[in-house]
Design a protein around this motif. Structure first.
Motif, PDB file in Angstrom:
ATOM      1  N   THR C  86       5.340  -7.953  30.000  1.00 37.18           N
ATOM      2  CA  THR C  86       4.124  -7.841  30.929  1.00 37.18           C
ATOM      3  C   THR C  86       2.953  -8.543  30.682  1.00 37.18           C
ATOM      4  O   THR C  86       2.395  -9.178  31.831  1.00 37.18           O
ATOM      5  CB  THR C  86       3.365  -6.065  30.837  1.00 37.18           C
ATOM      6  OG1 THR C  86       4.525  -5.395  31.130  1.00 37.18           O
ATOM      7  CG2 THR C  86       2.349  -5.896  31.715  1.00 37.18           C
ATOM      8  N   GLN C 125       4.120  -2.261  38.472  1.00 38.58           N
ATOM      9  CA  GLN C 125       5.358  -0.943  37.908  1.00 38.58           C
ATOM     10  C   GLN C 125       4.907   0.125  38.536  1.00 38.58           C
ATOM     11  O   GLN C 125       5.703   1.051  38.706  1.00 38.58           O
ATOM     12  CB  GLN C 125       4.950  -1.188  36.403  1.00 38.58           C
ATOM     13  CG  GLN C 125       5.606  -0.079  35.775  1.00 38.58           C
ATOM     14  CD  GLN C 125       5.718  -0.317  34.287  1.00 38.58           C
ATOM     15  OE1 GLN C 125       5.254  -1.131  33.602  1.00 38.58           O
ATOM     16  NE2 GLN C 125       6.626   0.641  33.554  1.00 38.58           N
ATOM     17  N   ASP C 201       7.115  -6.112  38.036  1.00 38.17           N
ATOM     18  CA  ASP C 201       6.992  -5.610  36.598  1.00 38.17           C
ATOM     19  C   ASP C 201       7.654  -4.075  36.406  1.00 38.17           C
ATOM     20  O   ASP C 201       7.204  -3.173  37.088  1.00 38.17           O
ATOM     21  CB  ASP C 201       5.820  -5.319  36.037  1.00 38.17           C
ATOM     22  CG  ASP C 201       5.397  -5.249  34.700  1.00 38.17           C
ATOM     23  OD1 ASP C 201       6.481  -5.088  34.083  1.00 38.17           O
ATOM     24  OD2 ASP C 201       4.214  -5.081  34.089  1.00 38.17           O
ATOM     25  N   GLU C 202       8.838  -4.131  36.197  1.00 36.70           N
ATOM     26  CA  GLU C 202       9.600  -2.641  36.176  1.00 36.70           C
ATOM     27  C   GLU C 202       9.509  -1.955  37.417  1.00 36.70           C
ATOM     28  O   GLU C 202       9.139  -1.159  37.342  1.00 36.70           O
ATOM     29  CB  GLU C 202       9.237  -2.230  34.904  1.00 36.70           C
ATOM     30  CG  GLU C 202       9.201  -2.904  33.847  1.00 36.70           C
ATOM     31  CD  GLU C 202       9.076  -1.979  32.301  1.00 36.70           C
ATOM     32  OE1 GLU C 202       9.503  -0.829  32.469  1.00 36.70           O
ATOM     33  OE2 GLU C 202       8.794  -2.674  31.385  1.00 36.70           O
TER      34      GLU C 202
END
Ligand SMILES: Nc1ncnc2c1ncn2[C@@H]1O[C@H](COP(=O)(O)OP(=O)(O)OP(=O)(O)O)[C@@H](O)[C@H]1O
Ligand SMILES: [Mg+2]
Lengths: 305, 346, 397
Positions: C86, C125, C201-202
């Motif tokens: 991250t 995310q 991000d994820e």
């Protein structure tokens, strides 16, 4: 029970256990109501009953007979309208001043590191620990003609005549704003803290400058907190007594001061009660309007949390 | 009728409160007054000597005025045997029938201004509204009369008048118009209001309490003001640069009554007789600036001569002042106050 | 734009997939995607990251990290929690300031550029949709910032909604959407302004398994159609393997290995990579006298013999096989072991065996009848066979 209904001829798949489930739902409703009842009773006893009583009292004149004279007075005496307008003018001005001062303050608090923020928050709450009366007198000492501010300014040669800061409208606004500020800052700060920092990052990532991000994302998301702060401050202002009485120099008569005056002048609770009822009604109407204007948007944001 | 019911339930609270204090024995009475230094002075001047002489106990309480009496009387929960009130409150309460008749064969009324002697209430002391000004602003050439106070050109400066006591401000306004002191009553209310209207643009504060009036003058927030003589005397004692006199003062009386339904009416009557007797009346000015209502007090020789000239109800000072007429205000207070409020509110 | 998508079939159950079966298909041949490219045509740019250092307080989070992403590539950062994925993404997007290093996009240095000028789309995310705006206004937001006309905005938002298959949901409030729909709105918002680069991000970590697998395919298809340079973060190795052109395995602020998924799987360079991607058996071996030895057995191998010393042989469970002959034959190495347990798993079985030195290894094979017929019972001695070409050595630590 469920066995029975399953055996009954009309009990097809759709009505299987329907009665039992229905009864269960009803039991749950009653159960919840029972749990709520102490609270409801309390609300009824300390809010509904006194307000009802207030209204009831307002319907009688000083001889004890049913009459509308307590309400008729508003139209016969122009001073009541003036007081009313003054009260709302003060409430609006104080709320406005609180927003102007409180929003940047709450914003700053919300951006500070945790430790610094909690120290500053204590400073914001600190005045709560002193009485309103003491704080108001302190302001008088600071603001009056020979008070701190005017002496400094005159000594520094900034002004030659003292500024009229106390015993007038300005004095009332300054004193009340100081007292009301925490009521705006606290809910506002709480709501600002819940704003997702990723939302702000997303704003910038998508091309909004920091200023644009603030305007288009941070500000709208802080509106629910601002709205609750504004409502609290506004409503508290409407019933304020001490500060306007001391800082207004007798020229700023608020509704609460009028209630006190009228009750003793007419030797009649009803006279004061009528003022209370009118204030209550107008305040509720105003809050309703507020909710109607802002509510849809604000609740939209709330429910998404 | 329902109102009565409500008040009754309020009175239950009062009853409960009185139950908390053990029921008074036959030789105990309860007297209520305004509290503070004034009541302390009354304790020394009236209550303690009377208790001693009659061999009774005088318990004390504080009052907020006529509303408290009305609540007790209409609620049949009378806690007080004697209470002090403002004279105009006495006049109003009398009209409402809230007080017991006074027995003037027990109470000697001689020496008390007949305007303050009534079937069911009697004067006890005087307060004056006087004109005060700051000597650091005007030297000793400050405004001496209300006409001066109204003359904003000759006496430029900041001014304060009472906003809460319409009766006093209207009396003063009548004087400012040049009406001689013996012609002020009955007040020409519309005339007085016109007079207020002339000066109101120059009033920087309308005070609502004695403490506020004092603070305004003391801190130099205003240069001249109407003020109660007690407060003015305190300022002078504290060494504030102020000057005032009883010229064109407005004398307002306080009175005492026995609330209707008092359980110790006869004893209260005896005590009240003592309170208004010249001997005890002469004690009062030894402790406060409120003058005695009984002018015979000045003949007792108890009051030092140099003190007498500072007392508002001393015969020489009374001549310079207007005596507020409680019965006039009983009938006109509401209307006059509403009109006055309307005028001063901007 | 000359990209080929590589669909590969690397899963731990696939035996013999070293040469993944690439389905080579030029993206431009798809008529639908060509139309899309005309409407939303990002100019894919390469990213050159070099020498990035990041410390939080005294703790080094990224250490001299360098990485090159080719134009139009789908690169995945894979690594355990706290490895700095991250942080690297935040530095790329401009929300976190690096202590040192350089980021070049298409040759232009952007390390000191404020985030709103970087023109890099990002999918957060938690999606970070604006709760006070509806779907349309969320997606229109980047266009509004760029002062795109109302008509064009409407058109482009419509296209973007179409692209993520959310046509007609423009008026929905954000809180009325399902998780997968939100994710797609976030995606549409990140690409509608034709960013040069998209960071994710994820994005799928909050979704349930089936939705996640569905979205993996959608994301992959979208990337194939639009061809923007994508940096994707996950700590799910399966997700990384299915979606990426290349995977950068991160560990403690460094990149351990960066390669195509099939290479990463077949030839991990470090024990960490081998352990992180897929299941592995580690068998200690020793290199001496120009050969590699397991106890007294010489290991046959096709790759070069490493320097003398102790090493670990990485053997994937599906590369182990039960052989009858205790003696190595041809290019097959044989290691004796004792069966501990055999667990039936439907399509396959797992055999847990103990080597002579007490080390546990796992063997996995399909339940073919010929294999099942020879299945050993617990306690039986067995011979484990490993092909010479499957032998991978990593440094022992
Ligand atoms: N603001 C910060 N202050 C201090 N340390 C931080 C900060 N942000 C991240 N770190 C530390 O930096 C390291 C890397 O964090 P990062 O968020 O990049 O990990 P990650 O690889 O994304 O992990 P995950 O898979 O759990 O999301 C962690 O050890 C974390 O504790
Ligand atoms: Mg992370």
């Amino acid at each position: 029970m469920s066995m029975q209904s399953a055996i009954l001829p009309h009990a097809g798949a759709r009505t299987l256990n329907a009665d039992a489930l229905h009864a269960d739902a009803r039991r749950e409703t009653f159960g919840l109501l029972a749990l709520l009842s102490p609270g409801l009773l309390l609300v009824f006893a300390v809010i509904i009953v006194p307000i009802g009583w207030l209204f009831w009292l307002s319907l009688f004149d000083e001889t004890g007979s049913l009459s509308a004279s307590n309400y008729a007075r508003f139209f016969q005496q122009p001073s009541y309208i003036k007081t009313f307008l003054t009260t709302f003018k003060v409430a609006f001005a104080v709320t406005g001043a609180c927003v102007v001062l409180g929003y940047p303050l709450a914003y700053m608090l919300s951006q500070l590191p945790r430790r610094a923020a909690s120290i500053c928050l204590i400073l914001v709450i600190l005045p709560f620990w002193t009485s309103v009366l003491v704080r108001t007198y302190a302001w008088l000492v600071i603001l009056q003609r020979k008070g701190l501010i005017n002496s400094w300014l005159i000594d520094l040669g900034v002004i030659s005549q003292p500024l009229p800061l106390a015993n007038n409208f300005a004095g009332v606004i300054i004193g009340m704003t100081h007292i009301m500020l925490p009521f705006l800052v606290l809910p506002l700060y709480a709501s600002m803290k819940t704003i997702d920092i990723d939302c702000l990052r997303a704003g910038m990532n998508l091309g909004a400058s920091p200023a644009a991000t603030f305007r288009q994302i941070f500000f709208p998301l802080s509106l629910p907190g601002l709205a609750s702060g504004v409502v609290i401050v506004f409503v508290l202002c409407l019933g304020f007594f001490v500060t306007p009485a001391l800082m207004g120099g007798g020229k700023v008569i608020m509704w609460a001061m009028r209630i006190e005056q009228t009750t003793s002048l007419y030797s009649n609770w009803g006279a004061g009660a009528a003022l209370g009822v009118v204030l209550l009604a107008v305040t509720l109407a105003l809050l309703g309007l507020f909710q109607w204007l802002l509510g849809a948007r604000a609740t939209g944001v709330w429910s998404s949390r | 009728m329902t109102k009565l019911l409500c008040i009754k339930s309020l009175a239950v609270a009062g009853l409960l409160a009185s139950v908390a204090v053990p029921a008074s024995a036959a030789d105990t009475i309860t007297a209520a007054s305004w509290g503070g230094t004034y009541q302390e002075a009354e304790t020394k001047a009236f209550f303690d000597p009377t208790a001693k002489e009659l061999g009774i106990t005088i318990k004390q309480d504080t009052t907020n005025g006529l509303d408290d009496v009305r609540l007790q009387v209409t609620g049949n929960a009378v806690k007080w045997d004697i209470t002090e009130l403002g004279a105009d409150e006495c006049a109003r309460g009398s009209k409402e029938g809230l007080f017991e008749k006074l027995d003037y064969s027990v109470i000697d009324k001689s020496g008390i201004n007949p305007k303050l002697v009534h079937d069911d209430w009697v004067g006890i002391s005087y307060t004056s509204v006087v004109l005060i000004y700051r000597t650091d602003v005007f030297g000793d050439k400050g405004p001496k009369t209300w006409a001066d106070f109204w003359d904003v050109e000759k006496f430029p400066g900041r001014r304060a008048l009472s906003g809460s006591q319409a009766t006093e401000t209207l009396s003063v306004a009548a004087l400012a118009k040049g009406i001689p002191i013996d012609k002020v009553y009955p007040v020409d209310i519309d005339g007085a209001l016109q007079s207020v209207d002339k000066v109101k643009g120059h009033i920087d504060a309308w005070w609502t309490s004695g403490a506020q009036a004092m603070q305004l003058v003391k801190d130099g927030e205003v240069d001249m003001a109407s003020i109660w003589n007690g407060r003015a005397g305190t300022l002078r004692k504290e060494g504030a640069p102020v000057s005032f006199s009883f010229d064109q003062g407005v004398l307002t009386a306080d009175c005492m009554v026995i609330p209707k339904g008092s359980k110790n009416k006869d004893l209260a009557m005896k005590a009240l007789a003592k309170f208004v007797s010249p001997d005890l009346q002469a004690n009062l000015p030894l402790y406060v600036d409120n003058g005695p209502a009984n002018e015979k007090a000045f003949e007792t020789g108890k009051i030092p001569p140099e003190r007498i000239k500072d007392i508002n109800s001393a015969p020489d000072n009374v001549k310079k002042q207007v005596l507020q007429d409680p019965e006039f205000w009983r009938d006109t207070l509401v209307e006059a106050t509403e009109k006055f409020n309307n005028l001063i509110q901007q | 734009m000359q990209r080929f998508s590589v669909r590969n079939c690397v899963t731990t159950n696939c035996r013999g997939s070293v040469q993944a079966l690439p389905q080579l298909r030029p993206a431009m041949n798809d008529p639908e995607s060509r139309e899309m490219l005309l409407s939303i045509a990002p100019t894919a740019l390469p990213i050159g990251i070099s020498g990035i250092e990041k410390r939080f307080g005294g703790v080094s989070v990224l250490r001299d990290l360098s990485l090159d992403v080719a134009a139009g590539e789908f690169l995945t950062l894979l690594g355990p929690s706290g490895s700095g994925k991250t942080t690297l993404l935040m530095i790329l997007a401009g929300f976190v300031r690096a202590n040192a290093g350089s980021i070049k996009v298409g040759g232009e240095e952007i390390i000191a550029m404020p985030p709103h000028r970087r023109n890099i789309g990002m999918v957060f995310q938690n999606y970070a949709l604006f709760p006070h705006m509806n779907v349309f206004h969320n997606i229109a937001f980047p266009l509004k910032q760029r002062r795109v006309s109302t008509a064009e905005t409407a058109e482009r938002v419509e296209k973007a909604l179409d692209l993520v298959q959310l046509k007609g949901l423009g008026e929905r409030r954000v809180d009325q959407l399902s998780g997968g729909q939100r994710q797609r709105v976030a995606l549409a918002r990140a690409i509608v302004f034709e960013p040069r680069i998209v960071l994710m991000d994820e994005p799928l970590s909050a979704l349930d398994k089936s939705l996640r697998e569905h979205m993996q395919i959608e994301l992959r298809n979208l990337h194939r159609r639009l061809g923007m340079t994508t940096v994707y973060v996950t700590h799910d190795q399966r997700e990384a393997i299915t979606m990426s052109d290349r995977i950068a395995v991160m560990n403690a602020g460094c990149i351990e290995q960066i390669d195509r998924p099939e290479v990463l799987y077949a030839a991990p360079k470090t024990r960490f990579v081998a352990g992180f991607i897929g299941d592995s058996n580690f068998i200690p071996v020793e290199s001496r006298n120009g050969s590699v030895w397991y106890e007294d057995r010489k290991i046959r191998m096709t790759s070069a013999v490493p320097a003398a010393g102790c090493h670990l042989m990485v053997v994937r469970p599906e590369k182990l096989r039960l052989v009858a002959d205790a003696q190595p034959a041809g290019s097959v190495n044989v290691i004796p072991a004792t069966v501990g347990d055999v667990i039936y798993q439907g399509d396959s079985f797992a055999c847990y065996a103990t080597l002579r030195d007490g080390r546990q290894v796992t063997l996995r094979d399909y339940c073919r009848s010929d294999v099942l017929a020879r299945l050993p019972g617990p306690g039986e001695p067995v011979n484990l066979g490993i092909d010479a070409e499957d032998v991978v050595l990593v440094a022992a630590d």
